[in-house]
Design an enzyme around this catalytic site. Structure first.
Site, mmCIF file in Angstrom:
data_model
loop_
_atom_site.group_PDB
_atom_site.id
_atom_site.type_symbol
_atom_site.label_atom_id
_atom_site.label_comp_id
_atom_site.label_asym_id
_atom_site.label_seq_id
_atom_site.Cartn_x
_atom_site.Cartn_y
_atom_site.Cartn_z
ATOM 1 N N LYS A 138 9.674 -4.025 7.867
ATOM 2 C CA LYS A 138 8.674 -3.012 8.221
ATOM 3 C C LYS A 138 7.264 -3.573 8.060
ATOM 4 O O LYS A 138 6.918 -4.065 6.996
ATOM 5 C CB LYS A 138 8.827 -1.791 7.312
ATOM 6 N N THR B 72 0.563 8.665 4.177
ATOM 7 C CA THR B 72 1.652 7.722 4.433
ATOM 8 C C THR B 72 2.641 7.689 3.274
ATOM 9 O O THR B 72 3.448 6.784 3.170
ATOM 10 C CB THR B 72 1.087 6.292 4.640
ATOM 11 N N GLY C 135 5.826 8.161 1.469
ATOM 12 C CA GLY C 135 7.220 8.437 1.845
ATOM 13 C C GLY C 135 7.619 7.963 3.230
ATOM 14 O O GLY C 135 8.686 8.314 3.722
ATOM 15 N N THR C 136 6.790 7.134 3.860
ATOM 16 C CA THR C 136 7.153 6.632 5.204
ATOM 17 C C THR C 136 8.462 5.836 5.150
ATOM 18 O O THR C 136 9.325 6.008 6.012
ATOM 19 C CB THR C 136 6.047 5.718 5.796
ATOM 20 N N GLY C 137 8.582 4.976 4.138
ATOM 21 C CA GLY C 137 9.775 4.120 4.040
ATOM 22 C C GLY C 137 11.027 4.940 3.763
ATOM 23 O O GLY C 137 12.085 4.707 4.365
ATOM 24 N N CYS C 138 10.916 5.918 2.837
ATOM 25 C CA CYS C 138 12.070 6.776 2.515
ATOM 26 C C CYS C 138 12.499 7.532 3.761
ATOM 27 O O CYS C 138 13.694 7.631 4.072
ATOM 28 C CB CYS C 138 11.692 7.787 1.425
HETATM 29 N N1 LIG Z 1 -0.288 3.400 9.660
HETATM 30 C C1 LIG Z 1 0.859 3.396 10.325
HETATM 31 N N2 LIG Z 1 0.904 3.741 11.632
HETATM 32 C C2 LIG Z 1 2.068 3.754 12.315
HETATM 33 N N3 LIG Z 1 3.257 3.444 11.765
HETATM 34 C C3 LIG Z 1 3.282 3.087 10.450
HETATM 35 C C4 LIG Z 1 2.096 3.050 9.662
HETATM 36 N N4 LIG Z 1 2.426 2.687 8.387
HETATM 37 C C5 LIG Z 1 3.755 2.514 8.380
HETATM 38 N N5 LIG Z 1 4.282 2.747 9.622
HETATM 39 C C6 LIG Z 1 5.696 2.671 9.980
HETATM 40 O O1 LIG Z 1 6.398 3.465 9.032
HETATM 41 C C7 LIG Z 1 7.620 2.833 8.672
HETATM 42 C C8 LIG Z 1 7.624 2.589 7.163
HETATM 43 O O2 LIG Z 1 6.839 1.426 6.936
HETATM 44 P P1 LIG Z 1 6.131 1.021 5.578
HETATM 45 O O3 LIG Z 1 5.809 -0.428 5.732
HETATM 46 O O4 LIG Z 1 5.010 1.968 5.292
HETATM 47 O O5 LIG Z 1 7.305 1.277 4.539
HETATM 48 P P2 LIG Z 1 7.277 1.368 2.990
HETATM 49 O O6 LIG Z 1 6.219 0.504 2.421
HETATM 50 O O7 LIG Z 1 8.654 1.105 2.510
HETATM 51 O O8 LIG Z 1 6.916 2.861 2.720
HETATM 52 P P3 LIG Z 1 6.735 3.590 1.294
HETATM 53 O O9 LIG Z 1 5.296 3.639 1.038
HETATM 54 O O10 LIG Z 1 7.324 4.933 1.506
HETATM 55 O O11 LIG Z 1 7.469 2.789 0.261
HETATM 56 C C9 LIG Z 1 7.716 1.568 9.511
HETATM 57 O O12 LIG Z 1 8.490 1.821 10.668
HETATM 58 C C10 LIG Z 1 6.251 1.270 9.854
HETATM 59 O O13 LIG Z 1 6.131 0.561 11.068
HETATM 60 C C1 LIG Z 2 11.328 8.586 -6.038
HETATM 61 C C2 LIG Z 2 10.645 7.653 -5.123
HETATM 62 N N1 LIG Z 2 11.390 6.856 -4.334
HETATM 63 C C3 LIG Z 2 10.777 5.983 -3.475
HETATM 64 C C4 LIG Z 2 9.407 5.909 -3.403
HETATM 65 C C5 LIG Z 2 8.737 4.915 -2.463
HETATM 66 O O1 LIG Z 2 7.941 5.534 -1.575
HETATM 67 C C6 LIG Z 2 8.658 6.767 -4.250
HETATM 68 N N2 LIG Z 2 7.300 6.765 -4.229
HETATM 69 N N3 LIG Z 2 9.298 7.624 -5.091
#
Ligand SMILES: Nc1ncnc2c1ncn2[C@@H]1O[C@H](COP(=O)(O)OP(=O)(O)OP(=O)(O)O)[C@@H](O)[C@H]1O
Ligand SMILES: Cc1ncc(CO)c(N)n1
Length: 309
Positions: free
Chosen positions: A181, A225, A227-230
Site C-alpha cells: 500500500k 485517514t 483506519g484506511t488499512g483496516c
Molecule cells: N491520501 C490518500 N488518498 C487516496 N488513497 C489513499 C490515501 N491514503 C491511503 N490511501 C489508500 O488507502 C489504502 C490504505 O493505505 P495506507 O497506506 O494508508 O494503509 P495503512 O498505513 O495500513 O493504514 P492505517 O493508517 O489504517 O494503518 C491503500 O489502498 C492506499 O492506496
Molecule cells: C486497534 C487498531 N488496529 C489497527 C490500527 C491501525 O490503523 C489501529 N489504529 N488500531
C-alpha cells in the site's frame, strides 16, 4: 445480507484489536463487513483506549481467550473468510498462527499491523519473526504499508524499484498475493513513480507471485485517514467471502476506501485523524487482469491503462 449458492448467509471473521474511537480495528472491520452485506463476527486480540488523536492505552487479551472466541464462532456460526489485524504480542501471534494452521483456512487476509497513525506501537518487535515465519505462509492476501514492508523485508523502500523488489521478496515468504500500500509514500518516492510528476497519485502494487498489477488513484488530501488499512483488508476479506476473484476483490476494496475517504471529508469526528465514512455503498470491480496498470477514472472505477472509455 448476501446468501451463498448453498443457502447460507455469507460470513466473515475479524481477528483484531478494538479501537474505542470506532475508526480502526474491529469496529472498522465490522462496519465494512456490514457495508458489503456480509455477516461479521469478531475475536478480539487487544483493547485499545484510542481516539482520533492517538492511542492512550492498550489492554491485552490472554491468547487462550482469543482461542476461545474463535472456537465459539467457528463451532456455531462459521466463516467464509477471515482477516487478521493488530496482534500486539509475540505470544498472540503464535496463538493465532496455531489456530489458523489447524483450521486449514482459505480466504485469509493478513494486515501486518505494526504502528498506529499517531505512532503508537501495536506489535512487539520480537513478534515480527513469528509473523514472518508462522503467519505469512498462511495468507491468501498480505497487505503491508510501506513501513511494514520495510520491517518484514529488512531494508528501506525508497523507490519504485525497491517496491518491486519488496513484493518479490515478500512473495518468497509464502503469501499468495501481496498488496503493497502506497498511502504513506512521501513526495520523494512519488516522484520516482512512473508517470507521477507531483505526487498527486497514490499507488498500490499487487504481486501474485508471477505478475505485477498497479493501481493508481488520485491522492485525497485529507486528515481523515484513520483506519484506511483496516478498512481495506476487511473489504478484501468481505469480497473474498462473497466469492470474488482476488484482483477484483482488491480493486473493489480500494474503491470502497477511496469513496469512504472522500465522503468523510464532509464531516468531522474528533479533532485529529478522523475516521472514514463506512456508510458509502460499495462499487464492484470485475475483470481486473494480472499484469495491468489500472487508473481511477471519474466514473468511480479502475480502468486498464491505454483503454479508451
Ligand atoms: N491520501 C490518500 N488518498 C487516496 N488513497 C489513499 C490515501 N491514503 C491511503 N490511501 C489508500 O488507502 C489504502 C490504505 O493505505 P495506507 O497506506 O494508508 O494503509 P495503512 O498505513 O495500513 O493504514 P492505517 O493508517 O489504517 O494503518 C491503500 O489502498 C492506499 O492506496
Ligand atoms: C486497534 C487498531 N488496529 C489497527 C490500527 C491501525 O490503523 C489501529 N489504529 N488500531
Amino acid at each position: 445480507m448476501q446468501i451463498s449458492d448453498t443457502g447460507h448467509v455469507i460470513r466473515a471473521l475479524t481477528i483484531a484489536g478494538s479501537d474505542s474511537g470506532g475508526g480502526a480495528g474491529i469496529q472498522a472491520d465490522l462496519k465494512t463487513f456490514a457495508a458489503f452485506e456480509v455477516y461479521g463476527a469478531s475475536a478480539l486480540t487487544a483493547l485499545t483506549a484510542q481516539n482520533t488523536q492517538g492511542v492512550q492505552g492498550i489492554y491485552e487479551v490472554a491468547p487462550e481467550f482469543l482461542r476461545q472466541q474463535v472456537e465459539s464462532v467457528n463451532g456455531d456460526i462459521g466463516f467464509d473468510a477471515a482477516k487478521i489485524g493488530m496482534l500486539g504480542s509475540a505470544a498472540m501471534t503464535t496463538e493465532v498462527a496455531d489456530i489458523i494452521a489447524r483450521a486449514e483456512m482459505t480466504n485469509l487476509v493478513l494486515d501486518p499491523v505494526m504502528v498506529a497513525k499517531g505512532g503508537a506501537s501495536l506489535l512487539e518487535d520480537h513478534a515480527v519473526h513469528m509473523l514472518k515465519t508462522r503467519l505469512l505462509p498462511l495468507a491468501t492476501v498480505l497487505t503491508p504499508n510501506l513501513l511494514e514492508a520495510e520491517v518484514l523485508c529488512g531494508y528501506p523502500i525508497h523507490s519504485w524499484s525497491d517496491c518491486q523488489q519488496a513484493v518479490s521478496d515478500l512473495a518468497k515468504m509464502g503469501p499468495q498475493c501481496i498488496v503493497l500500500k502506497g498511502g504513506h509514500a512521501t513526495w520523494g518516492i512519488s516522484r520516482t513513480l512512473p508517470d507521477d510528476a507531483n505526487g498527486a497519485q497514490v499507488f498500490d502494487l499487487v504481486f501474485d507471485g508471477s505478475a505485477l498489477t498497479t493501481f493508481y488513484a488520485p491522492r485525497v488530501f485529507s486528515r481523515k485517514t484513520h483506519g484506511t488499512g483496516c478498512t481495506l483488508s476487511a473489504a478484501i476479506a468481505a469480497c473474498l467471502a462473497r466469492g470474488m476473484r482476488v484482483l477484483d476483490a482488491i480493486a473493489t476494496a480500494k474503491t470502497f476506501v477511496w469513496e469512504a475517504m472522500v465522503s468523510a471529508a464532509a464531516w468531522d469526528v474528533g479533532t485529529g485523524h478522523g475516521p472514514l465514512d463506512h456508510s458509502v455503498a460499495p462499487r464492484f470491480s470485475t475483470g481486473i487482469e494480472a499484469g495491468g496498470t489500472y487508473r481511477w477514472h471519474n466514473d468511480g472505477r479502475f480502468h486498464l491503462e491505454g483503454i479508451r472509455i
